[in-house]
Design a protein around this motif. Sequence first.
Motif, PDB file in Angstrom:
ATOM      1  N   ALA A   1      -9.960   9.945 -15.302  1.00  0.00           N
ATOM      2  CA  ALA A   1     -10.137   9.530 -13.668  1.00  0.00           C
ATOM      3  C   ALA A   1      -9.367   8.794 -13.308  1.00  0.00           C
ATOM      4  CB  ALA A   1     -11.644   9.030 -13.960  1.00  0.00           C
ATOM      5  N   GLN A   2      -8.789   7.669 -14.244  1.00  0.00           N
ATOM      6  CA  GLN A   2      -7.939   6.868 -13.708  1.00  0.00           C
ATOM      7  C   GLN A   2      -6.457   7.468 -13.081  1.00  0.00           C
ATOM      8  OE1 GLN A   2      -7.530   3.130 -15.927  1.00  0.00           O
ATOM      9  NE2 GLN A   2      -9.755   2.820 -15.634  1.00  0.00           N
ATOM     10  N   GLU A   3      -6.269   8.332 -14.100  1.00  0.00           N
ATOM     11  CA  GLU A   3      -4.740   9.107 -13.662  1.00  0.00           C
ATOM     12  C   GLU A   3      -4.865  10.055 -12.555  1.00  0.00           C
ATOM     13  OE1 GLU A   3      -1.931   8.875 -15.359  1.00  0.00           O
ATOM     14  OE2 GLU A   3      -2.690   7.393 -16.631  1.00  0.00           O
ATOM     15  N   ARG A   4      -6.228  10.382 -12.320  1.00  0.00           N
ATOM     16  CA  ARG A   4      -6.497  11.454 -11.038  1.00  0.00           C
ATOM     17  C   ARG A   4      -6.401  10.458  -9.907  1.00  0.00           C
ATOM     18  NH1 ARG A   4      -9.703  16.301 -10.983  1.00  0.00           N
ATOM     19  NH2 ARG A   4     -10.319  16.771  -9.043  1.00  0.00           N
ATOM     20  N   PHE A   5      -6.841   9.398  -9.998  1.00  0.00           N
ATOM     21  CA  PHE A   5      -6.765   8.345  -9.100  1.00  0.00           C
ATOM     22  C   PHE A   5      -5.324   8.061  -8.531  1.00  0.00           C
ATOM     23  CE2 PHE A   5      -6.012   3.614  -8.143  1.00  0.00           C
ATOM     24  CZ  PHE A   5      -6.627   3.487  -6.889  1.00  0.00           C
TER      25      PHE A   5
ATOM     26  N   ARG B   1      -1.856  -0.675 -11.491  1.00  0.00           N
ATOM     27  CA  ARG B   1      -1.151   0.530 -11.528  1.00  0.00           C
ATOM     28  C   ARG B   1      -1.153   1.183 -10.122  1.00  0.00           C
ATOM     29  NH1 ARG B   1      -4.378   3.743 -15.767  1.00  0.00           N
ATOM     30  NH2 ARG B   1      -2.556   4.882 -15.999  1.00  0.00           N
ATOM     31  N   GLY B   2      -1.968   1.018  -9.441  1.00  0.00           N
ATOM     32  CA  GLY B   2      -2.033   1.621  -8.187  1.00  0.00           C
ATOM     33  C   GLY B   2      -0.743   1.132  -7.235  1.00  0.00           C
ATOM     34  N   VAL B   3      -0.743   0.017  -7.106  1.00  0.00           N
ATOM     35  CA  VAL B   3       0.387  -0.583  -6.252  1.00  0.00           C
ATOM     36  C   VAL B   3       1.739  -0.096  -7.062  1.00  0.00           C
ATOM     37  CG1 VAL B   3       1.507  -2.732  -5.712  1.00  0.00           C
ATOM     38  CG2 VAL B   3      -1.104  -2.565  -5.637  1.00  0.00           C
ATOM     39  N   ALA B   4       1.851  -0.091  -8.411  1.00  0.00           N
ATOM     40  CA  ALA B   4       3.094   0.501  -8.839  1.00  0.00           C
ATOM     41  C   ALA B   4       3.470   1.630  -8.453  1.00  0.00           C
ATOM     42  CB  ALA B   4       3.057   0.261 -10.431  1.00  0.00           C
ATOM     43  N   THR B   5       2.275   2.544  -8.510  1.00  0.00           N
ATOM     44  CA  THR B   5       2.551   4.015  -8.144  1.00  0.00           C
ATOM     45  C   THR B   5       3.063   4.337  -6.743  1.00  0.00           C
ATOM     46  OG1 THR B   5       0.907   4.522  -9.667  1.00  0.00           O
ATOM     47  CG2 THR B   5       1.307   6.317  -7.955  1.00  0.00           C
ATOM     48  N   ILE B   6       2.674   3.296  -5.783  1.00  0.00           N
ATOM     49  CA  ILE B   6       3.118   3.438  -4.472  1.00  0.00           C
ATOM     50  C   ILE B   6       4.589   2.583  -4.186  1.00  0.00           C
ATOM     51  CG2 ILE B   6       2.595   2.763  -2.060  1.00  0.00           C
ATOM     52  CD1 ILE B   6      -0.437   3.000  -2.822  1.00  0.00           C
ATOM     53  N   ARG B   7       4.537   1.866  -4.879  1.00  0.00           N
ATOM     54  CA  ARG B   7       5.802   1.143  -4.945  1.00  0.00           C
ATOM     55  C   ARG B   7       7.149   1.862  -5.373  1.00  0.00           C
ATOM     56  NH1 ARG B   7       4.729  -1.058  -1.202  1.00  0.00           N
ATOM     57  NH2 ARG B   7       3.682  -3.306  -1.096  1.00  0.00           N
ATOM     58  N   ALA B   8       6.794   2.686  -6.369  1.00  0.00           N
ATOM     59  CA  ALA B   8       7.988   3.617  -6.795  1.00  0.00           C
ATOM     60  C   ALA B   8       8.562   4.706  -5.869  1.00  0.00           C
ATOM     61  CB  ALA B   8       7.337   4.338  -8.265  1.00  0.00           C
ATOM     62  N   ARG B   9       7.443   4.597  -4.700  1.00  0.00           N
ATOM     63  CA  ARG B   9       7.866   5.467  -3.764  1.00  0.00           C
ATOM     64  C   ARG B   9       8.164   5.190  -2.327  1.00  0.00           C
ATOM     65  NH1 ARG B   9       4.963   8.344  -7.330  1.00  0.00           N
ATOM     66  NH2 ARG B   9       4.967  10.547  -7.623  1.00  0.00           N
ATOM     67  N   GLU B  10       7.455   3.985  -2.393  1.00  0.00           N
ATOM     68  CA  GLU B  10       7.661   3.153  -0.921  1.00  0.00           C
ATOM     69  C   GLU B  10       7.646   1.668  -1.339  1.00  0.00           C
ATOM     70  OE1 GLU B  10       5.377   5.006   2.477  1.00  0.00           O
ATOM     71  OE2 GLU B  10       4.319   6.199   0.757  1.00  0.00           O
TER      72      GLU B  10
ATOM     73  N   LYS C   1       8.268  -0.846   0.830  1.00  0.00           N
ATOM     74  CA  LYS C   1       7.879  -1.489   1.810  1.00  0.00           C
ATOM     75  C   LYS C   1       6.652  -1.320   2.484  1.00  0.00           C
ATOM     76  CE  LYS C   1      12.911  -2.887   2.733  1.00  0.00           C
ATOM     77  NZ  LYS C   1      13.931  -3.020   3.807  1.00  0.00           N
ATOM     78  N   ARG C   2       5.822  -0.406   2.017  1.00  0.00           N
ATOM     79  CA  ARG C   2       4.737   0.083   2.902  1.00  0.00           C
ATOM     80  C   ARG C   2       3.563  -0.983   2.557  1.00  0.00           C
ATOM     81  NH1 ARG C   2       3.870   3.641   6.459  1.00  0.00           N
ATOM     82  NH2 ARG C   2       5.106   5.162   5.150  1.00  0.00           N
ATOM     83  N   MET C   3       2.974  -1.489   3.606  1.00  0.00           N
ATOM     84  CA  MET C   3       2.042  -2.462   3.561  1.00  0.00           C
ATOM     85  C   MET C   3       0.719  -1.774   2.882  1.00  0.00           C
ATOM     86  SD  MET C   3       3.158  -5.263   4.808  1.00  0.00           S
ATOM     87  CE  MET C   3       1.742  -6.235   4.952  1.00  0.00           C
ATOM     88  N   ILE C   4       0.249  -2.771   1.748  1.00  0.00           N
ATOM     89  CA  ILE C   4      -1.110  -1.992   1.133  1.00  0.00           C
ATOM     90  C   ILE C   4      -2.063  -2.747   1.097  1.00  0.00           C
ATOM     91  CG2 ILE C   4      -1.708  -1.317  -1.377  1.00  0.00           C
ATOM     92  CD1 ILE C   4       1.158  -0.888  -2.147  1.00  0.00           C
ATOM     93  N   VAL C   5      -3.189  -2.301   1.397  1.00  0.00           N
ATOM     94  CA  VAL C   5      -4.341  -3.175   1.546  1.00  0.00           C
ATOM     95  C   VAL C   5      -5.174  -2.978   0.062  1.00  0.00           C
ATOM     96  CG1 VAL C   5      -6.417  -3.453   3.044  1.00  0.00           C
ATOM     97  CG2 VAL C   5      -4.597  -2.753   3.976  1.00  0.00           C
ATOM     98  N   ILE C   6      -5.574  -4.370  -0.162  1.00  0.00           N
ATOM     99  CA  ILE C   6      -6.381  -4.536  -1.435  1.00  0.00           C
ATOM    100  C   ILE C   6      -7.469  -5.356  -1.340  1.00  0.00           C
ATOM    101  CG2 ILE C   6      -6.180  -5.442  -3.960  1.00  0.00           C
ATOM    102  CD1 ILE C   6      -3.356  -5.085  -3.865  1.00  0.00           C
ATOM    103  N   GLY C   7      -8.606  -4.880  -1.698  1.00  0.00           N
ATOM    104  CA  GLY C   7      -9.962  -5.572  -1.808  1.00  0.00           C
ATOM    105  C   GLY C   7     -10.403  -6.158  -2.706  1.00  0.00           C
ATOM    106  N   SER C   8     -11.277  -6.977  -2.815  1.00  0.00           N
ATOM    107  CA  SER C   8     -11.785  -7.625  -4.073  1.00  0.00           C
ATOM    108  C   SER C   8     -12.862  -6.657  -4.791  1.00  0.00           C
ATOM    109  CB  SER C   8     -12.631  -8.842  -3.615  1.00  0.00           C
ATOM    110  OG  SER C   8     -13.493  -8.760  -2.576  1.00  0.00           O
ATOM    111  N   ASN C   9     -13.336  -6.890  -5.913  1.00  0.00           N
ATOM    112  CA  ASN C   9     -14.265  -6.199  -6.746  1.00  0.00           C
ATOM    113  C   ASN C   9     -15.586  -6.474  -6.119  1.00  0.00           C
ATOM    114  OD1 ASN C   9     -15.331  -4.547  -8.761  1.00  0.00           O
ATOM    115  ND2 ASN C   9     -15.637  -6.191 -10.232  1.00  0.00           N
TER     116      ASN C   9
END
Length: 361
Positions: free
Chosen positions: A132-136, A177-186, A188-196
Amino acid sequence: MLLLTVVSWQSAFCSEQPAPLQDTGALRLKRGTNISHWLSQSRQRGKERAAFFTEKDVSFITEHGFDHIRIPVDEEQLWAEDLTKVKEAFNLLHQALQWCYLHHLNVVIDLHILRSHYFDAKYKPLWTQPEAQERFLRCWQDLSDELKRYPTSMLAYELMNEPVADSAAQWNELLTRGVATIRAREPKRMIVIGSNRWQSLTSFPELKVPENDPNIILSFHFYQPFTLTHHMASWTKIADYEGPVHYPGPTITKKELESLPASIRNLLPGAEQAFDAKVIAAQLQPALQLAQRLHLPLYCGEWGCLNTVPRKDRLNWYKDVRKVLEQNNIAWSNWGYKGKGFGIVGEDGEADKGLLKALVK
């Protein structure tokens, strides 16, 4: 100033290998609204879905003083069970971004609900199943591949809406892991991160974000006091309370509470406590402290109050929350634009002028 003409946009947008669009500098977010129940939490498809959000809506939003929209998108809307892309839904998303670019309206794309994670579900496989995490992460690979053509000055990504993990560590690990996935492609893209825990303010001290990344926005949601903002909401535990609510001051007075049967009174803890702008400001402190320590901007991606609340009290709440957010330089996006009890535009298609005034005047 945007340098591309409509023709140059269309050639970039429609080509098989689209050229990057003109970046106009830093992404600016101040006042926005959520395009809820369109590509998220909706059974509409085909012409009905396409008609729900149009260029006319983009014009209305910009003309009334908003500078951005937040677009929630669900996995089941954009991807089939086998994770092939649903072309029709992606085309709607691209069309909306085209309109936003042409009308100078910025956008936050929010991955709202996954098949493995719905914030109100009892069982959330995302936190227990590696597949499920890989799918995300695959969803974000696809979204980045689709959306990286849009300028960083126009578009931000919100990693996931209202994560509800069993522990903060689970979410912190997955968001890394999610941020790293995006950073590998972009990079400088702004990424919004919320708390648990539903992007709550109380869980902010446990949030950990990747270090030395200036292109991150910290996000929380605000629906306090819940007994007020979700008065008689059918999907909540407080749905059976149909008595009066108030703002400012105690949401329910002591006398009103004492008149209730214990079975309902026990569902309303803290409802007798006074609530006003000072309390709102105090509740923001965990987010403000983390943002100041990390030198990152803050974003209230959702806040709203149902129209079941007496109108004067409801508008007073909106005015106070907006005032406190803006006094603290916190960008915001109200929930939401259309219908479902929270909307600026009601289910009858008419705009609530009083609510608009409270939000943007």
